[in-house]
Design a protein around this motif. Structure first.
Motif, PDB file in Angstrom:
ATOM      1  N   GLY A  47       0.824  -1.202   0.000  1.00 58.39           N
ATOM      2  CA  GLY A  47       0.000   0.000   0.000  1.00 58.39           C
ATOM      3  C   GLY A  47       0.859   1.253   0.000  1.00 58.39           C
ATOM      4  N   GLY A  48       0.450   2.238  -0.779  1.00 51.38           N
ATOM      5  CA  GLY A  48       1.179   3.497  -0.843  1.00 51.38           C
ATOM      6  C   GLY A  48       2.381   3.487  -1.759  1.00 51.38           C
ATOM      7  N   THR A  49       2.678   2.366  -2.417  1.00 53.38           N
ATOM      8  CA  THR A  49       3.812   2.294  -3.337  1.00 53.38           C
ATOM      9  C   THR A  49       3.538   3.124  -4.586  1.00 53.38           C
ATOM     10  N   GLU A  50       4.493   3.961  -4.961  1.00 48.79           N
ATOM     11  CA  GLU A  50       4.350   4.683  -6.225  1.00 48.79           C
ATOM     12  C   GLU A  50       4.981   3.863  -7.347  1.00 48.79           C
ATOM     13  N   ILE A  51       4.200   3.594  -8.378  1.00 49.71           N
ATOM     14  CA  ILE A  51       4.704   2.907  -9.562  1.00 49.71           C
ATOM     15  C   ILE A  51       5.463   3.931 -10.394  1.00 49.71           C
ATOM     16  N   ALA A  52       6.764   3.742 -10.479  1.00 46.48           N
ATOM     17  CA  ALA A  52       7.637   4.720 -11.120  1.00 46.48           C
ATOM     18  C   ALA A  52       7.652   4.536 -12.631  1.00 46.48           C
ATOM     19  N   VAL A  53       8.167   5.532 -13.329  1.00 44.50           N
ATOM     20  CA  VAL A  53       8.303   5.461 -14.784  1.00 44.50           C
ATOM     21  C   VAL A  53       9.160   4.258 -15.170  1.00 44.50           C
ATOM     22  N   ALA A  54      10.213   4.000 -14.414  1.00 46.49           N
ATOM     23  CA  ALA A  54      11.067   2.841 -14.703  1.00 46.49           C
ATOM     24  C   ALA A  54      10.274   1.542 -14.609  1.00 46.49           C
ATOM     25  N   ASP A  55       9.328   1.462 -13.684  1.00 39.72           N
ATOM     26  CA  ASP A  55       8.476   0.274 -13.562  1.00 39.72           C
ATOM     27  C   ASP A  55       7.582   0.120 -14.788  1.00 39.72           C
ATOM     28  N   LEU A  56       7.017   1.215 -15.249  1.00 36.97           N
ATOM     29  CA  LEU A  56       6.156   1.174 -16.426  1.00 36.97           C
ATOM     30  C   LEU A  56       6.946   0.738 -17.659  1.00 36.97           C
ATOM     31  N   GLU A  57       8.143   1.261 -17.798  1.00 39.94           N
ATOM     32  CA  GLU A  57       8.955   0.915 -18.963  1.00 39.94           C
ATOM     33  C   GLU A  57       9.412  -0.533 -18.917  1.00 39.94           C
ATOM     34  N   ALA A  58       9.736  -1.014 -17.716  1.00 41.95           N
ATOM     35  CA  ALA A  58      10.133  -2.422 -17.583  1.00 41.95           C
ATOM     36  C   ALA A  58       8.958  -3.342 -17.862  1.00 41.95           C
ATOM     37  N   ALA A  59       7.763  -2.978 -17.394  1.00 40.17           N
ATOM     38  CA  ALA A  59       6.562  -3.788 -17.650  1.00 40.17           C
ATOM     39  C   ALA A  59       6.194  -3.757 -19.129  1.00 40.17           C
ATOM     40  N   GLU A  60       6.414  -2.633 -19.759  1.00 40.50           N
ATOM     41  CA  GLU A  60       6.168  -2.516 -21.198  1.00 40.50           C
ATOM     42  C   GLU A  60       7.084  -3.464 -21.966  1.00 40.50           C
ATOM     43  N   ALA A  61       8.351  -3.509 -21.581  1.00 41.95           N
ATOM     44  CA  ALA A  61       9.294  -4.413 -22.240  1.00 41.95           C
ATOM     45  C   ALA A  61       8.912  -5.866 -22.006  1.00 41.95           C
ATOM     46  N   ALA A  62       8.463  -6.175 -20.785  1.00 43.64           N
ATOM     47  CA  ALA A  62       8.072  -7.544 -20.454  1.00 43.64           C
ATOM     48  C   ALA A  62       6.845  -7.976 -21.246  1.00 43.64           C
ATOM     49  N   ALA A  63       5.966  -7.019 -21.553  1.00 48.17           N
ATOM     50  CA  ALA A  63       4.755  -7.320 -22.316  1.00 48.17           C
ATOM     51  C   ALA A  63       5.030  -7.472 -23.805  1.00 48.17           C
ATOM     52  N   SER A  64       6.216  -7.050 -24.236  1.00 45.84           N
ATOM     53  CA  SER A  64       6.571  -7.056 -25.664  1.00 45.84           C
ATOM     54  C   SER A  64       5.533  -6.313 -26.494  1.00 45.84           C
ATOM     55  N   ALA A  65       5.062  -5.205 -25.937  1.00 48.98           N
ATOM     56  CA  ALA A  65       4.023  -4.411 -26.602  1.00 48.98           C
ATOM     57  C   ALA A  65       4.272  -2.938 -26.302  1.00 48.98           C
ATOM     58  N   THR A  66       4.850  -2.229 -27.235  1.00 47.37           N
ATOM     59  CA  THR A  66       5.160  -0.820 -27.030  1.00 47.37           C
ATOM     60  C   THR A  66       3.872   0.001 -26.953  1.00 47.37           C
ATOM     61  N   VAL A  67       3.750   0.796 -25.914  1.00 43.03           N
ATOM     62  CA  VAL A  67       2.579   1.661 -25.752  1.00 43.03           C
ATOM     63  C   VAL A  67       2.591   2.725 -26.847  1.00 43.03           C
ATOM     64  N   SER A  68       1.464   2.837 -27.550  1.00 41.26           N
ATOM     65  CA  SER A  68       1.381   3.746 -28.692  1.00 41.26           C
ATOM     66  C   SER A  68       0.189   4.677 -28.568  1.00 41.26           C
ATOM     67  N   GLU A  69       0.180   5.699 -29.390  1.00 42.71           N
ATOM     68  CA  GLU A  69      -0.921   6.663 -29.394  1.00 42.71           C
ATOM     69  C   GLU A  69      -2.249   5.955 -29.656  1.00 42.71           C
ATOM     70  N   GLY A  70      -3.253   6.302 -28.849  1.00 43.71           N
ATOM     71  CA  GLY A  70      -4.583   5.741 -29.027  1.00 43.71           C
ATOM     72  C   GLY A  70      -4.834   4.450 -28.272  1.00 43.71           C
ATOM     73  N   ASP A  71      -3.811   3.909 -27.618  1.00 44.57           N
ATOM     74  CA  ASP A  71      -3.984   2.664 -26.867  1.00 44.57           C
ATOM     75  C   ASP A  71      -4.765   2.900 -25.576  1.00 44.57           C
ATOM     76  N   VAL A  72      -5.290   1.812 -25.024  1.00 41.27           N
ATOM     77  CA  VAL A  72      -5.804   1.792 -23.661  1.00 41.27           C
ATOM     78  C   VAL A  72      -4.802   0.989 -22.834  1.00 41.27           C
ATOM     79  N   VAL A  73      -4.214   1.628 -21.835  1.00 38.79           N
ATOM     80  CA  VAL A  73      -3.179   1.001 -21.018  1.00 38.79           C
ATOM     81  C   VAL A  73      -3.758   0.643 -19.658  1.00 38.79           C
ATOM     82  N   LEU A  74      -3.619  -0.617 -19.270  1.00 36.72           N
ATOM     83  CA  LEU A  74      -4.097  -1.102 -17.982  1.00 36.72           C
ATOM     84  C   LEU A  74      -2.895  -1.461 -17.117  1.00 36.72           C
ATOM     85  N   ILE A  75      -2.869  -0.922 -15.903  1.00 37.01           N
ATOM     86  CA  ILE A  75      -1.726  -1.099 -15.009  1.00 37.01           C
ATOM     87  C   ILE A  75      -2.139  -1.985 -13.844  1.00 37.01           C
TER      88      ILE A  75
END
Length: 270
Positions: free
Chosen positions: A127-155
């Motif tokens: 609880g109270g953990t801030e998900i950092a930009v580095a976390d988002l970028e690492a999760a993006e790489a793990a998903a093998s799906a680059t976030v692009s314009e017009g996407d719906v991103v679920l965290i």
């Protein structure tokens, strides 16, 4: 003339329901009217001459209860909503005509799951953990799906696993994990269409502070015109390992409302 989408549907699809059941007593933000369901008429209360009987229902609830979407009218900052709309003037008459939920078009878009909890190898973040930009970028790489314009991103923080527990899901003294202002700007820079999470307020809630400060709402709704989807059930899609999928969401067209309950779907062809 053949339609590729229809062909894919007829060949078969896998669908994951991302919406929460609406139940009396389910956890929700204390800032919104609770969900209530009752049966004004039950079978046998009235019986027709041929023996037939019908039951019916009545529900009351806030539009930001259960899995729901925030319209751009939901939040203002320094008296302004998205597009520099005067918030006070827009609310005259009791309806937000310009930015109400009725203005959100049905969504059939590319969805991307950023599974931060899985990335870190935990059931859920503290609880109270801030998900950092580095976390988002690492999760993006793990998903093998680059976030692009017009996407719906679920965290996914994993906090959704607490939904059946009630009060612990709301957070209160523990706080709730989520992105902060930096994470919201990362999403805005990628010009996503909407962003969602498995938590009650999408963004990080500090322990003991509740909804006192919501900078990610300001960045996404007010500054960027990006919709927010809250209390999404992401446990099933995480278990299936879907990083990329077709995302389907249709808000209720409640004229002038600030939000709507929704039942989003993640869809893939078989």
């Amino acid at each position: 003339m053949t339609d590729a989408l229809l062909d894919a549907v007829q060949r078969g699809t896998d669908v994951i329901d991302l919406g929460r059941e609406l139940r009396v007593g389910m956890p929700q933000s204390p800032n919104h009217p609770q969900f209530w369901h009752t049966l004004p008429r039950r079978h046998g209360d009235m019986t027709r001459a041929d023996g037939g009987s019908a039951a019916n229902d009545m529900i009351t609830m806030g539009t930001h209860v259960g899995t729901h979407i925030d319209a751009l009218a939901h939040v203002s900052h320094d008296g302004k909503m998205y597009g520099d709309v005067d918030a006070a003037a827009a609310g005259v008459g009791g309806k937000y005509v310009e930015l109400g939920v009725h203005t959100i078009e049905p969504m059939i878009r590319r969805g991307v799951l950023l599974d931060v909890a899985a990335l870190k190898g935990v059931e859920c973040l503290e609880g109270g953990t801030e998900i950092a930009v580095a976390d988002l970028e690492a999760a993006e790489a793990a998903a093998s799906a680059t976030v692009s314009e017009g996407d719906v991103v679920l965290i996914r923080s994993g906090w959704g696993s607490k939904f059946p527990d009630g009060a612990p899901y709301v957070g209160g003294p523990t706080g709730v994990p989520g992105v902060g202002e930096a994470g919201a700007r990362w999403l805005a820079e990628r010009r996503v269409h909407a962003a969602g999470a498995d938590t009650i307020a999408f963004e990080r809630l500090a322990p003991g502070t509740g909804h006192a400060l919501l900078p990610a709402h300001r960045v996404l709704l007010v500054e960027s015109g990006i919709y927010i989807i809250e209390a999404v059930d992401l446990e099933g899609i995480s278990a299936r390992g879907w990083g990329e999928f077709t995302f389907v969401l249709v808000p209720m067209p409640i004229f002038g409302a600030t939000g709507s309950p929704v039942r989003p779907l993640a869809v893939r062809s078989r």
